[in-house]
Enzyme design. Structure first.
Site, PDB file in Angstrom:
ATOM      1  N   SER A  15      42.203  41.143  41.499  1.00 15.83           N
ATOM      2  CA  SER A  15      42.726  42.302  40.762  1.00 15.83           C
ATOM      3  C   SER A  15      43.474  43.176  41.753  1.00 15.83           C
ATOM      4  CB  SER A  15      41.578  43.096  40.143  1.00 15.83           C
ATOM      5  OG  SER A  15      42.029  44.371  39.714  1.00 15.83           O
ATOM      6  N   TYR A  59      33.518  46.963  41.267  1.00 21.41           N
ATOM      7  CA  TYR A  59      34.616  46.100  40.806  1.00 21.41           C
ATOM      8  C   TYR A  59      35.637  45.914  41.934  1.00 21.41           C
ATOM      9  CZ  TYR A  59      38.157  44.160  37.667  1.00 21.41           C
ATOM     10  OH  TYR A  59      39.076  43.338  37.072  1.00 21.41           O
ATOM     11  N   LYS A  75      36.520  42.389  43.945  1.00 21.81           N
ATOM     12  CA  LYS A  75      37.854  41.780  43.891  1.00 21.81           C
ATOM     13  C   LYS A  75      38.475  41.680  45.284  1.00 21.81           C
ATOM     14  CE  LYS A  75      37.887  40.935  39.496  1.00 21.81           C
ATOM     15  NZ  LYS A  75      37.814  39.530  39.032  1.00 21.81           N
TER      16      LYS A  75
HETATM   17  N1  LIG Z   1      42.431  42.603  31.858  1.00 22.84           N
HETATM   18  C1  LIG Z   1      42.856  43.133  32.983  1.00 22.84           C
HETATM   19  O1  LIG Z   1      43.596  44.140  32.988  1.00 22.84           O
HETATM   20  C2  LIG Z   1      42.474  42.545  34.304  1.00 22.84           C
HETATM   21  C3  LIG Z   1      43.076  43.055  35.450  1.00 22.84           C
HETATM   22  C4  LIG Z   1      42.727  42.515  36.684  1.00 22.84           C
HETATM   23  C5  LIG Z   1      41.820  41.482  36.769  1.00 22.84           C
HETATM   24  N2  LIG Z   1      41.245  41.011  35.622  1.00 22.84           N
HETATM   25  C6  LIG Z   1      40.274  39.920  35.783  1.00 22.84           C
HETATM   26  O2  LIG Z   1      40.613  38.870  34.905  1.00 22.84           O
HETATM   27  C7  LIG Z   1      39.444  38.130  34.563  1.00 22.84           C
HETATM   28  C8  LIG Z   1      39.366  37.975  33.046  1.00 22.84           C
HETATM   29  O3  LIG Z   1      39.225  39.273  32.487  1.00 22.84           O
HETATM   30  P1  LIG Z   1      39.640  39.626  30.988  1.00 22.84           P
HETATM   31  O4  LIG Z   1      40.384  40.906  31.042  1.00 22.84           O
HETATM   32  O5  LIG Z   1      40.230  38.454  30.299  1.00 22.84           O
HETATM   33  O6  LIG Z   1      38.185  39.979  30.400  1.00 22.84           O
HETATM   34  P2  LIG Z   1      37.422  39.477  29.084  1.00 22.84           P
HETATM   35  O7  LIG Z   1      36.164  40.285  29.056  1.00 22.84           O
HETATM   36  O8  LIG Z   1      38.313  39.529  27.896  1.00 22.84           O
HETATM   37  O9  LIG Z   1      37.090  37.953  29.395  1.00 22.84           O
HETATM   38  C9  LIG Z   1      36.155  37.593  30.381  1.00 22.84           C
HETATM   39  C10 LIG Z   1      35.465  36.309  29.974  1.00 22.84           C
HETATM   40  O10 LIG Z   1      34.506  36.002  30.995  1.00 22.84           O
HETATM   41  C11 LIG Z   1      33.299  35.636  30.362  1.00 22.84           C
HETATM   42  N3  LIG Z   1      32.160  35.887  31.250  1.00 22.84           N
HETATM   43  C12 LIG Z   1      31.629  37.097  31.580  1.00 22.84           C
HETATM   44  N4  LIG Z   1      30.561  36.927  32.358  1.00 22.84           N
HETATM   45  C13 LIG Z   1      30.411  35.590  32.541  1.00 22.84           C
HETATM   46  C14 LIG Z   1      29.466  34.795  33.231  1.00 22.84           C
HETATM   47  N5  LIG Z   1      28.436  35.345  33.910  1.00 22.84           N
HETATM   48  N6  LIG Z   1      29.615  33.457  33.216  1.00 22.84           N
HETATM   49  C15 LIG Z   1      30.623  32.893  32.517  1.00 22.84           C
HETATM   50  N7  LIG Z   1      31.531  33.591  31.819  1.00 22.84           N
HETATM   51  C16 LIG Z   1      31.422  34.924  31.833  1.00 22.84           C
HETATM   52  C17 LIG Z   1      33.246  36.471  29.100  1.00 22.84           C
HETATM   53  O11 LIG Z   1      32.346  35.933  28.135  1.00 22.84           O
HETATM   54  C18 LIG Z   1      34.690  36.452  28.656  1.00 22.84           C
HETATM   55  O12 LIG Z   1      34.987  35.362  27.799  1.00 22.84           O
HETATM   56  C19 LIG Z   1      38.271  38.898  35.166  1.00 22.84           C
HETATM   57  O13 LIG Z   1      37.905  38.338  36.402  1.00 22.84           O
HETATM   58  C20 LIG Z   1      38.850  40.286  35.389  1.00 22.84           C
HETATM   59  O14 LIG Z   1      38.183  41.000  36.396  1.00 22.84           O
HETATM   60  C21 LIG Z   1      41.547  41.517  34.405  1.00 22.84           C
END
Ligand SMILES: NC(=O)c1ccc[n+]([C@@H]2O[C@H](COP(=O)([O-])OP(=O)(O)OC[C@H]3O[C@@H](n4cnc5c(N)ncnc54)[C@H](O)[C@@H]3O)[C@@H](O)[C@H]2O)c1
Length: 268
Positions: free
Chosen positions: A148, A166, A170
């Site tokens: 991130s 967080y 990251k």
């Molecule tokens: N959305 C953003 O703006 C953003 C920005 C930077 C980084 N990210 C990163 O992207 C990745 C995906 O995030 P997202 O926004 O799609 O979130 P989201 O919550 O929509 O999806 C995350 C998925 O991970 C699964 N998950 C959570 N804990 C878990 C575990 N212990 N074992 C297996 N699966 C698990 C959840 O069930 C979910 O399906 C994450 O690592 C997040 O930190 C997201």
């Protein structure tokens, strides 16, 4: 060299963690569209099954498997199942992640630190640790860790997703990425990270966002958008091109890199 096929992943097996929703779902669909057989893994098994069904409906190949990436036994079970089903693994997208809070450092519950680190950092380590022997056996592979911009830079507008646990997890993913890239560069395993900026349409920080009043939510959106040079947040599908590039042979001479995908946020 036939340039038309450098993004193709036919015959390769890809694992996407956290594929049950959000960014992971988009990445799973994207890799499948370029020919990979995708293992959709998530602790939300119905979500992972839904993603796999969407891929199959679109003519691709996918299976869904339960995993809690923070739990060693669960990760071992996932990789055992991949071995039984496909007998190989070429691509790992370490995407599963959560956020907690909102709390500043001195107010952050220790349980929130431990739980998030278990998923966001230990989970990446456990999955890479289990994947690498299969990749060594296959003669190489590509690992893409979803970090991130919170691992690159601090930000505090009362933001709904960013807390020190967080950000630290990251940043830890970035350190793991660079060190692992060094360790396996001679054996054809590439390890890179994507640092997304703000992407809407996911459940990350969902409970916290839902708790905000409509005015507070609109104000947060406006604050975040004003900080992004492109003026708007991304959506999960925007990340597919970069993930396909890093997963496929198109990036065969790229390893140990962290690529921000943030509408220009970190260019300032
Ligand atoms: N959305 C953003 O703006 C953003 C920005 C930077 C980084 N990210 C990163 O992207 C990745 C995906 O995030 P997202 O926004 O799609 O979130 P989201 O919550 O929509 O999806 C995350 C998925 O991970 C699964 N998950 C959570 N804990 C878990 C575990 N212990 N074992 C297996 N699966 C698990 C959840 O069930 C979910 O399906 C994450 O690592 C997040 O930190 C997201």
């Amino acid at each position: 060299m036939s340039f038309e096929t450098i993004f193709r992943m036919d015959g390769r097996v890809a694992l996407v963690t956290g594929a049950g929703f959000g960014i992971g779902r988009s990445l799973a669909q994207g890799l499948a569209a370029f020919g990979a057989h995708v293992i959709c893994a998530d602790c939300d098994l119905p979500g992972a099954e839904e993603t796999a069904a969407m891929i199959r409906d679109a003519g691709g190949a996918a299976d869904a498997i339960y995993v809690d990436v923070a739990q060693t036994q669960s990760v071992d079970g996932l990789f055992g199942e991949i071995g039984r089903l496909k007998g190989r693994l070429d691509i790992l997208i370490n995407n599963a992640g959560v956020s907690t809070g909102p709390r500043r450092l001195h107010e952050l519950p220790i349980e929130d630190w431990d739980r998030l680190m278990g998923i966001n950092l230990r989970g990446v380590f456990l999955c890479a640790r289990a994947a690498i022997p299969m990749m060594l056996e296959a003669g190489g592979g590509s690992i893409v860790n979803i970090s991130s911009i919170a691992g690159l830079t601090g930000y505090f507008p009362g933001a709904a997703r960013l807390c020190v646990n967080y950000a630290a997890s990251k940043a830890g993913v970035i350190g793991l990425t660079r060190q692992a890239a060094m360790e396996y560069a001679r054996e054809g395993i590439r390890v890179n990270a994507i640092a997304p900026g703000w992407h809407g349409g996911t459940r990350l920080g969902g409970a916290r966002l839902a708790a905000l009043s409509p005015e507070a939510l609109a104000s947060l959106e406006a604050t975040v958008n004003s900080r992004i040079p492109m003026g708007h947040r991304g959506v999960p599908d925007d990340l597919v091109g970069l993930a396909v590039y890093l997963a496929s042979s198109a990036s065969s001479y790229v390893t140990g890199q962290v690529i921000a995908h943030d509408g220009g946020w970190t260019a300032e």
